[in-house]
Design an enzyme around this catalytic site. Structure first.
Site, PDB file in Angstrom:
ATOM      1  N   GLU A   1       0.783  -1.203  -0.039  1.00 20.90           N
ATOM      2  CA  GLU A   1       0.011   0.052   0.056  1.00 20.90           C
ATOM      3  C   GLU A   1       0.848   1.251  -0.166  1.00 20.90           C
ATOM      4  OE1 GLU A   1      -3.767   1.845   2.538  1.00 20.90           O
ATOM      5  OE2 GLU A   1      -2.215   0.541   3.504  1.00 20.90           O
TER       6      GLU A   1
ATOM      7  N   LYS B   1     -10.398   2.806  -1.889  1.00 20.89           N
ATOM      8  CA  LYS B   1     -10.514   2.026  -0.238  1.00 20.89           C
ATOM      9  C   LYS B   1     -11.880   2.687   0.212  1.00 20.89           C
ATOM     10  CE  LYS B   1      -7.642   1.592   3.871  1.00 20.89           C
ATOM     11  NZ  LYS B   1      -6.327   1.860   4.132  1.00 20.89           N
TER      12      LYS B   1
ATOM     13  N   CYS C   1      -5.848  -2.694   2.449  1.00 22.93           N
ATOM     14  CA  CYS C   1      -5.418  -2.591   3.964  1.00 22.93           C
ATOM     15  C   CYS C   1      -6.790  -3.026   4.785  1.00 22.93           C
ATOM     16  CB  CYS C   1      -4.611  -1.303   4.282  1.00 22.93           C
ATOM     17  SG  CYS C   1      -3.677  -1.445   5.882  1.00 22.93           S
TER      18      CYS C   1
END
Length: 278
Positions: free
Chosen positions: A44, A117, A154
């Site tokens: 990431e 995300k 993540c």
């Protein structure tokens, strides 16, 4: 002919120089390709240090539009040359909005699109809500030259809904670029094992391989990233894994036809009771 896919995860450290970080990532992508990798996952926000440990407005200047982000532009010809798929994690700017995103580069170097995300953490050492809006793309899967892949970022990896949604959309492998390590508010808290177990559970519940790529090293902020990147099979077994400070690439191959039959045989998707989940 049996359909197979060979995947790879990169584990390394990153510094302040974006050009050096891109060059380092390219070297590992080439190394993975020499080992047969068809889809290679960097970690990431590899463009620089993980800057979300504090709230500093200077970092907004390091965001770029997805299509012209330096990491994307630099790795497009690499993807095309090697014939590999690369999920490229970036700090994205679209007008006044900022996102933590992934651009999917197909094996011909073309951009297939952007995933933003969905789940944005906000806590000591991971103050991402200052920098990123919650993603508005929804969960996505991508038909690449080498298979249908799903990518979360993540904090997304802790949520079973994210993995299940991508599996329902037909993902054949799940990928999670990550930046996670020490917890500055509690030196005794080590999340490495539950971090792994959460994703291993996604593998089991969806009968699907999972690839997680994390960074390593202690950065200027004092944050220590614990690596431990891995590739898990459909049983959740770690078929390839790194320890906390290893650097390199993990590579593994999967039989997609076997996984497709095995997934059907387990019946997890046949026996879902969606009328109760609403």
């Amino acid at each position: 002919m049996t359909r197979t896919i060979t995947v790879a995860a990169i584990q390394t450290s990153y510094g302040e120089d974006i050009a050096a970080n891109i060059a380092k990532t390219e070297r590992f992508i080439r190394d993975a390709a020499k080992q047969g990798a068809q889809v290679t996952l960097p970690s990431e926000l590899f463009q620089g240090p993980y800057f979300c440990t504090t709230q500093e407005e200077k970092w907004f200047a390091t965001a770029y539009p997805a299509a012209t982000h330096p990491c994307v532009v630099a790795l497009q010809p690499v993807a095309k040359e090697l014939g590999v798929v690369i999920p490229v994690s970036i700090y994205e700017r679209e007008g006044p909005a900022y996102y933590n995103s992934v651009v999917i580069l197909d094996a011909d170097g073309k951009q297939l699109g952007v995933y933003r995300k969905s789940h944005i953490p906000d806590g000591p050492g991971y103050q991402e809500k200052y920098y990123f809006r919650p993603g508005d793309s929804g969960f996505k899967v991508w038909d690449t030259a080498h298979g249908r892949i799903g990518v979360g970022i993540c904090w997304d990896q802790w949520f079973p809904e994210c993995a299940r949604a991508m599996a329902l959309m037909g993902a054949e492998v799940l990928f999670y670029p990550t930046a996670i390590g020490s917890e500055p508010h509690d030196a005794s808290l080590d999340t490495r094992d539950p971090w792994r177990r959460a994703m291993q559970g996604h593998a089991v519940s969806n009968v699907i391989p999972v690839v997680a790529s994390n960074r390593i090293g202690t950065e200027a902020s004092g944050q220590l990233f614990y690596g431990s990147s891995f590739i898990a099979n459909h049983r959740g077994d770690l078929v390839q894994s790194f320890e906390r400070a290893d650097e390199g690439v993990l590579v593994h191959s999967f039989d997609l036809d076997f996984l497709d039959r095995h997934r059907a045989a387990w019946g997890f998707f046949r026996d879902r009771r969606v009328e109760f989940y609403r």
